[in-house]
Design a protein around this motif. Structure first.
Motif, PDB file in Angstrom:
ATOM      1  N   ASP A   1       0.843  -1.206   0.000  1.00  0.00           N
ATOM      2  CA  ASP A   1       0.000   0.000   0.000  1.00  0.00           C
ATOM      3  C   ASP A   1       0.874   1.250   0.000  1.00  0.00           C
ATOM      4  N   ALA A   2       1.925   1.236   0.828  1.00  0.00           N
ATOM      5  CA  ALA A   2       2.837   2.385   0.909  1.00  0.00           C
ATOM      6  C   ALA A   2       3.522   2.624  -0.432  1.00  0.00           C
ATOM      7  N   HIS A   3       3.875   1.555  -1.145  1.00  0.00           N
ATOM      8  CA  HIS A   3       4.479   1.702  -2.481  1.00  0.00           C
ATOM      9  C   HIS A   3       3.525   2.431  -3.419  1.00  0.00           C
ATOM     10  N   ARG A   4       2.213   2.053  -3.374  1.00  0.00           N
ATOM     11  CA  ARG A   4       1.227   2.719  -4.240  1.00  0.00           C
ATOM     12  C   ARG A   4       1.099   4.199  -3.880  1.00  0.00           C
ATOM     13  N   GLU A   5       1.415   4.534  -2.632  1.00  0.00           N
ATOM     14  CA  GLU A   5       1.385   5.931  -2.193  1.00  0.00           C
ATOM     15  C   GLU A   5       2.687   6.662  -2.564  1.00  0.00           C
ATOM     16  N   GLY A   6       3.678   5.919  -3.073  1.00  0.00           N
ATOM     17  CA  GLY A   6       4.941   6.533  -3.475  1.00  0.00           C
ATOM     18  C   GLY A   6       6.019   6.495  -2.406  1.00  0.00           C
ATOM     19  N   PHE A   7       5.883   5.576  -1.442  1.00  0.00           N
ATOM     20  CA  PHE A   7       6.863   5.456  -0.362  1.00  0.00           C
ATOM     21  C   PHE A   7       7.438   4.044  -0.340  1.00  0.00           C
ATOM     22  N   ASN A   8       8.582   3.871   0.325  1.00  0.00           N
ATOM     23  CA  ASN A   8       9.242   2.568   0.384  1.00  0.00           C
ATOM     24  C   ASN A   8       8.547   1.587   1.311  1.00  0.00           C
ATOM     25  N   ASN A   9       7.953   2.091   2.399  1.00  0.00           N
ATOM     26  CA  ASN A   9       7.315   1.203   3.371  1.00  0.00           C
ATOM     27  C   ASN A   9       6.308   1.989   4.209  1.00  0.00           C
ATOM     28  N   VAL A  10       5.589   1.268   5.040  1.00  0.00           N
ATOM     29  CA  VAL A  10       4.538   1.882   5.869  1.00  0.00           C
ATOM     30  C   VAL A  10       5.123   2.945   6.798  1.00  0.00           C
ATOM     31  N   GLU A  11       6.259   2.666   7.403  1.00  0.00           N
ATOM     32  CA  GLU A  11       6.850   3.620   8.350  1.00  0.00           C
ATOM     33  C   GLU A  11       7.178   4.948   7.665  1.00  0.00           C
ATOM     34  N   GLU A  12       7.734   4.883   6.451  1.00  0.00           N
ATOM     35  CA  GLU A  12       8.059   6.105   5.697  1.00  0.00           C
ATOM     36  C   GLU A  12       6.781   6.893   5.377  1.00  0.00           C
ATOM     37  N   TYR A  13       5.732   6.172   4.971  1.00  0.00           N
ATOM     38  CA  TYR A  13       4.442   6.803   4.683  1.00  0.00           C
ATOM     39  C   TYR A  13       3.877   7.451   5.945  1.00  0.00           C
ATOM     40  N   LYS A  14       3.918   6.707   7.052  1.00  0.00           N
ATOM     41  CA  LYS A  14       3.398   7.203   8.331  1.00  0.00           C
ATOM     42  C   LYS A  14       4.108   8.497   8.742  1.00  0.00           C
ATOM     43  N   GLN A  15       5.445   8.527   8.649  1.00  0.00           N
ATOM     44  CA  GLN A  15       6.201   9.717   9.035  1.00  0.00           C
ATOM     45  C   GLN A  15       5.851  10.910   8.146  1.00  0.00           C
ATOM     46  N   SER A  16       5.624  10.651   6.865  1.00  0.00           N
ATOM     47  CA  SER A  16       5.233  11.724   5.946  1.00  0.00           C
ATOM     48  C   SER A  16       3.876  12.304   6.344  1.00  0.00           C
ATOM     49  N   ILE A  17       2.909  11.429   6.599  1.00  0.00           N
ATOM     50  CA  ILE A  17       1.561  11.877   6.983  1.00  0.00           C
ATOM     51  C   ILE A  17       1.615  12.671   8.281  1.00  0.00           C
ATOM     52  N   LEU A  18       2.361  12.167   9.270  1.00  0.00           N
ATOM     53  CA  LEU A  18       2.428  12.860  10.558  1.00  0.00           C
ATOM     54  C   LEU A  18       3.153  14.197  10.440  1.00  0.00           C
ATOM     55  N   SER A  19       4.068  14.324   9.476  1.00  0.00           N
ATOM     56  CA  SER A  19       4.749  15.612   9.288  1.00  0.00           C
ATOM     57  C   SER A  19       3.818  16.631   8.625  1.00  0.00           C
ATOM     58  N   ILE A  20       2.873  16.136   7.818  1.00  0.00           N
ATOM     59  CA  ILE A  20       1.900  17.017   7.143  1.00  0.00           C
ATOM     60  C   ILE A  20       0.809  17.438   8.129  1.00  0.00           C
ATOM     61  N   HIS A  21       0.450  16.532   9.036  1.00  0.00           N
ATOM     62  CA  HIS A  21      -0.640  16.766   9.997  1.00  0.00           C
ATOM     63  C   HIS A  21      -0.098  16.706  11.426  1.00  0.00           C
ATOM     64  N   PRO A  22       0.604  17.749  11.869  1.00  0.00           N
ATOM     65  CA  PRO A  22       1.174  17.735  13.224  1.00  0.00           C
ATOM     66  C   PRO A  22       0.089  17.520  14.274  1.00  0.00           C
TER      67      PRO A  22
END
Length: 115
Positions: free
Chosen positions: A74-95
């Motif tokens: 799922d994270a790959h389809r979002e353009g990230f290497n893994n779930v953790e990378e995706y999660k950190q991106s989302i949390l940085s966008i939505h403090p």
């Protein structure tokens, strides 16, 4: 869920032109690196067209998923290497947003419209 289950979807909370708006995400979609986006609301119906920099993408699937169900695929389809990378991106966008495994989001999968 199949595309014919459209009538079971709740009303849209936003429009398809708001689905992918961040410049970095737009670049990933145009490069073919991002084929899905998750939102807290429903932004599109299957079959709707999203236009980014003059290129058209069709929404193939729309379904609900909990954050705890996310896979690295799922994270790959979002353009990230893994779930953790995706999660950190989302949390940085939505403090301040909590990352709760039971929290549900709407997944919008899309692909380029073949000319």
């Amino acid at each position: 869920m199949t595309q014919n289950d459209n009538q079971t979807l709740p009303p849209k909370s936003c429009s398809v032109d708001r689905l992918v708006t961040m410049e970095e995400d737009v670049k990933k979609v145009l490069a073919g690196e991002k084929t899905a986006t998750r939102r807290n609301g429903r932004y599109a119906d299957p079959g709707e067209i999203m236009t980014l920099e003059g290129r058209q993408f069709v929404v193939d699937k729309v379904y609900s998923q909990s954050l705890g169900e996310l896979t690295d695929e799922d994270a790959h389809r979002e353009g990230f290497n893994n779930v953790e990378e995706y999660k950190q991106s989302i949390l940085s966008i939505h403090p301040g947003m909590p990352w709760l495994p039971q929290m549900r989001v709407w997944v919008h999968e899309f692909s380029p419209v073949q000319e």
